[in-house]
Scaffold this motif. Structure first.
Motif, PDB file in Angstrom:
ATOM      1  N   TYR A   1     -49.540   5.220 -18.891  1.00  0.00           N
ATOM      2  CA  TYR A   1     -49.541   6.151 -17.772  1.00  0.00           C
ATOM      3  C   TYR A   1     -48.263   6.962 -17.791  1.00  0.00           C
ATOM      4  O   TYR A   1     -47.188   6.453 -18.107  1.00  0.00           O
ATOM      5  N   ILE A   2     -48.402   8.234 -17.402  1.00  0.00           N
ATOM      6  CA  ILE A   2     -47.271   9.123 -17.180  1.00  0.00           C
ATOM      7  C   ILE A   2     -47.187   9.345 -15.684  1.00  0.00           C
ATOM      8  O   ILE A   2     -48.203   9.610 -15.033  1.00  0.00           O
ATOM      9  N   LEU A   3     -45.992   9.237 -15.155  1.00  0.00           N
ATOM     10  CA  LEU A   3     -45.767   9.483 -13.736  1.00  0.00           C
ATOM     11  C   LEU A   3     -44.589  10.427 -13.596  1.00  0.00           C
ATOM     12  O   LEU A   3     -43.521  10.184 -14.172  1.00  0.00           O
ATOM     13  N   VAL A   4     -44.779  11.505 -12.845  1.00  0.00           N
ATOM     14  CA  VAL A   4     -43.711  12.461 -12.582  1.00  0.00           C
ATOM     15  C   VAL A   4     -43.489  12.489 -11.080  1.00  0.00           C
ATOM     16  O   VAL A   4     -44.421  12.745 -10.320  1.00  0.00           O
ATOM     17  N   THR A   5     -42.266  12.196 -10.666  1.00  0.00           N
ATOM     18  CA  THR A   5     -41.919  12.244  -9.255  1.00  0.00           C
ATOM     19  C   THR A   5     -40.739  13.183  -9.065  1.00  0.00           C
ATOM     20  O   THR A   5     -39.858  13.277  -9.917  1.00  0.00           O
ATOM     21  N   VAL A   6     -40.743  13.868  -7.938  1.00  0.00           N
ATOM     22  CA  VAL A   6     -39.666  14.793  -7.602  1.00  0.00           C
ATOM     23  C   VAL A   6     -39.321  14.625  -6.125  1.00  0.00           C
ATOM     24  O   VAL A   6     -40.113  14.085  -5.356  1.00  0.00           O
ATOM     25  N   GLY A   7     -38.160  15.098  -5.754  1.00  0.00           N
ATOM     26  CA  GLY A   7     -37.794  15.173  -4.349  1.00  0.00           C
ATOM     27  C   GLY A   7     -37.418  13.856  -3.701  1.00  0.00           C
ATOM     28  O   GLY A   7     -37.403  13.760  -2.472  1.00  0.00           O
ATOM     29  N   ALA A   8     -37.105  12.834  -4.493  1.00  0.00           N
ATOM     30  CA  ALA A   8     -36.677  11.571  -3.886  1.00  0.00           C
ATOM     31  C   ALA A   8     -35.320  11.773  -3.226  1.00  0.00           C
ATOM     32  O   ALA A   8     -34.481  12.525  -3.713  1.00  0.00           O
ATOM     33  N   LYS A   9     -35.119  11.091  -2.108  1.00  0.00           N
ATOM     34  CA  LYS A   9     -33.841  11.234  -1.395  1.00  0.00           C
ATOM     35  C   LYS A   9     -32.709  10.629  -2.232  1.00  0.00           C
ATOM     36  O   LYS A   9     -32.949   9.893  -3.186  1.00  0.00           O
ATOM     37  N   GLY A  10     -31.506  10.949  -1.838  1.00  0.00           N
ATOM     38  CA  GLY A  10     -30.343  10.428  -2.536  1.00  0.00           C
ATOM     39  C   GLY A  10     -29.794  11.407  -3.547  1.00  0.00           C
ATOM     40  O   GLY A  10     -30.215  12.563  -3.631  1.00  0.00           O
ATOM     41  N   ASP A  11     -28.840  10.906  -4.313  1.00  0.00           N
ATOM     42  CA  ASP A  11     -28.208  11.689  -5.376  1.00  0.00           C
ATOM     43  C   ASP A  11     -27.750  10.705  -6.442  1.00  0.00           C
ATOM     44  O   ASP A  11     -27.972   9.498  -6.304  1.00  0.00           O
ATOM     45  N   PRO A  12     -27.115  11.165  -7.505  1.00  0.00           N
ATOM     46  CA  PRO A  12     -26.748  10.244  -8.586  1.00  0.00           C
ATOM     47  C   PRO A  12     -25.821   9.093  -8.168  1.00  0.00           C
ATOM     48  O   PRO A  12     -25.711   8.109  -8.880  1.00  0.00           O
ATOM     49  N   ARG A  13     -25.183   9.198  -7.007  1.00  0.00           N
ATOM     50  CA  ARG A  13     -24.267   8.142  -6.561  1.00  0.00           C
ATOM     51  C   ARG A  13     -24.920   7.162  -5.584  1.00  0.00           C
ATOM     52  O   ARG A  13     -24.287   6.191  -5.175  1.00  0.00           O
TER      53      ARG A  13
ATOM     54  N   GLN B   1     -31.227   4.783  -6.551  1.00  0.00           N
ATOM     55  CA  GLN B   1     -32.069   5.700  -7.325  1.00  0.00           C
ATOM     56  C   GLN B   1     -33.524   5.574  -6.880  1.00  0.00           C
ATOM     57  O   GLN B   1     -34.337   4.903  -7.506  1.00  0.00           O
ATOM     58  N   TYR B   2     -33.845   6.280  -5.789  1.00  0.00           N
ATOM     59  CA  TYR B   2     -35.178   6.195  -5.209  1.00  0.00           C
ATOM     60  C   TYR B   2     -36.247   6.756  -6.134  1.00  0.00           C
ATOM     61  O   TYR B   2     -37.408   6.372  -6.041  1.00  0.00           O
ATOM     62  N   ASN B   3     -35.866   7.635  -7.050  1.00  0.00           N
ATOM     63  CA  ASN B   3     -36.831   8.125  -8.039  1.00  0.00           C
ATOM     64  C   ASN B   3     -37.346   6.964  -8.893  1.00  0.00           C
ATOM     65  O   ASN B   3     -38.531   6.916  -9.240  1.00  0.00           O
ATOM     66  N   ILE B   4     -36.486   6.023  -9.201  1.00  0.00           N
ATOM     67  CA  ILE B   4     -36.880   4.872 -10.022  1.00  0.00           C
ATOM     68  C   ILE B   4     -37.627   3.841  -9.180  1.00  0.00           C
ATOM     69  O   ILE B   4     -38.657   3.321  -9.614  1.00  0.00           O
ATOM     70  N   THR B   5     -37.160   3.579  -7.968  1.00  0.00           N
ATOM     71  CA  THR B   5     -37.870   2.617  -7.119  1.00  0.00           C
ATOM     72  C   THR B   5     -39.251   3.157  -6.748  1.00  0.00           C
ATOM     73  O   THR B   5     -40.202   2.379  -6.636  1.00  0.00           O
ATOM     74  N   ASP B   6     -39.375   4.471  -6.578  1.00  0.00           N
ATOM     75  CA  ASP B   6     -40.688   5.067  -6.323  1.00  0.00           C
ATOM     76  C   ASP B   6     -41.633   4.825  -7.500  1.00  0.00           C
ATOM     77  O   ASP B   6     -42.809   4.501  -7.314  1.00  0.00           O
ATOM     78  N   ALA B   7     -41.121   4.994  -8.715  1.00  0.00           N
ATOM     79  CA  ALA B   7     -41.964   4.782  -9.903  1.00  0.00           C
ATOM     80  C   ALA B   7     -42.420   3.328  -9.977  1.00  0.00           C
ATOM     81  O   ALA B   7     -43.603   3.055 -10.231  1.00  0.00           O
ATOM     82  N   PHE B   8     -41.513   2.385  -9.747  1.00  0.00           N
ATOM     83  CA  PHE B   8     -41.905   0.971  -9.747  1.00  0.00           C
ATOM     84  C   PHE B   8     -42.993   0.712  -8.709  1.00  0.00           C
ATOM     85  O   PHE B   8     -43.955  -0.010  -8.971  1.00  0.00           O
ATOM     86  N   SER B   9     -42.860   1.314  -7.553  1.00  0.00           N
ATOM     87  CA  SER B   9     -43.852   1.122  -6.493  1.00  0.00           C
ATOM     88  C   SER B   9     -45.235   1.605  -6.930  1.00  0.00           C
ATOM     89  O   SER B   9     -46.241   0.906  -6.744  1.00  0.00           O
ATOM     90  N   VAL B  10     -45.288   2.784  -7.512  1.00  0.00           N
ATOM     91  CA  VAL B  10     -46.580   3.334  -7.965  1.00  0.00           C
ATOM     92  C   VAL B  10     -47.151   2.488  -9.095  1.00  0.00           C
ATOM     93  O   VAL B  10     -48.343   2.146  -9.083  1.00  0.00           O
TER      94      VAL B  10
END
Length: 191
Positions: A158-170, A173-182
């Motif tokens: 599967y390919i998953l593309v997510t954008v607009g997760a809150k936070g920043d590099p510091r 990393q909600y972009n990664i936790t979002d991917a794990f959730s999906v």
């Protein structure tokens, strides 16, 4: 930045890993200049390829992904691009690499080691019924935390593309936790 220095003598492979794993803008620009002589000319090739792939809601203005009012895309278009790119075995190897070491150069006599930003923020890529194989993170203030990832779940890729997760590099990393959730929902059959 990957950490390359002006007039450093590198291989194309070093630049590819430097562009993908630590998101090195200087590596992306260096590749563009090596291939076409300038970033502007390379961006023309990027836009031509985007059109060939059917990425109808994409227009590139730079090789780095940094914000520009006329630089835009969609998650669907990025998924199309990633699906196409993963058919190239060299790209797939770079995209799924957790780390890469360059040998000594004229500017880094000790060499350098890059770590994939996504894997840096994960204790493990394992899922109950699969694994996150690779990914490319991104961030701008305008786009938020982003991730284009590849995983196997129940024997399927599967390919998953997510954008607009809150936070920043510091932050977290909600972009990664979002991917794990999906991906977890996929493995449990909830999607």
């Amino acid at each position: 930045m990957a950490g390359f220095l002006p007039n450093e003598q590198l291989t194309v492979e070093d630049l590819l890993y430097g562009s993908m794993l630590p998101s090195g803008a200087e590596a992306s620009i260096g590749l563009a200049e090596y291939i076409t002589g300038s970033e502007e000319e390379f961006v023309k090739l990027m836009n031509n390829k985007a059109q060939q792939l059917g990425m109808i809601n994409t227009h590139f203005m730079n090789t780095t992904g940094l914000h520009h009012p006329e630089h835009y895309t969609t998650v669907q278009d990025i998924a199309l691009l990633l699906q196409y790119a993963l058919t190239n075995s060299e790209f797939r190897q770079i995209y799924t690499a957790e780390r890469y070491s360059i040998k000594q150069t004229n500017r880094h006599p000790e060499g350098m080691t890059f770590t994939n930003r996504m894997f840096q923020h994960m204790t493990s890529g394992e899922l109950s019924a699969g694994e996150i194989l690779g990914g490319k993170t991104g961030y701008t203030e305008e786009a938020g935390l982003c991730l284009a990832s590849l995983a196997t779940v129940n024997g399927q890729e599967y390919i998953l593309v997510t954008v607009g997760a809150k936070g920043d590099p510091r932050t977290e990393q909600y972009n990664i936790t979002d991917a794990f959730s999906v991906y977890r929902q996929l493995s449990s059959g909830n999607i």
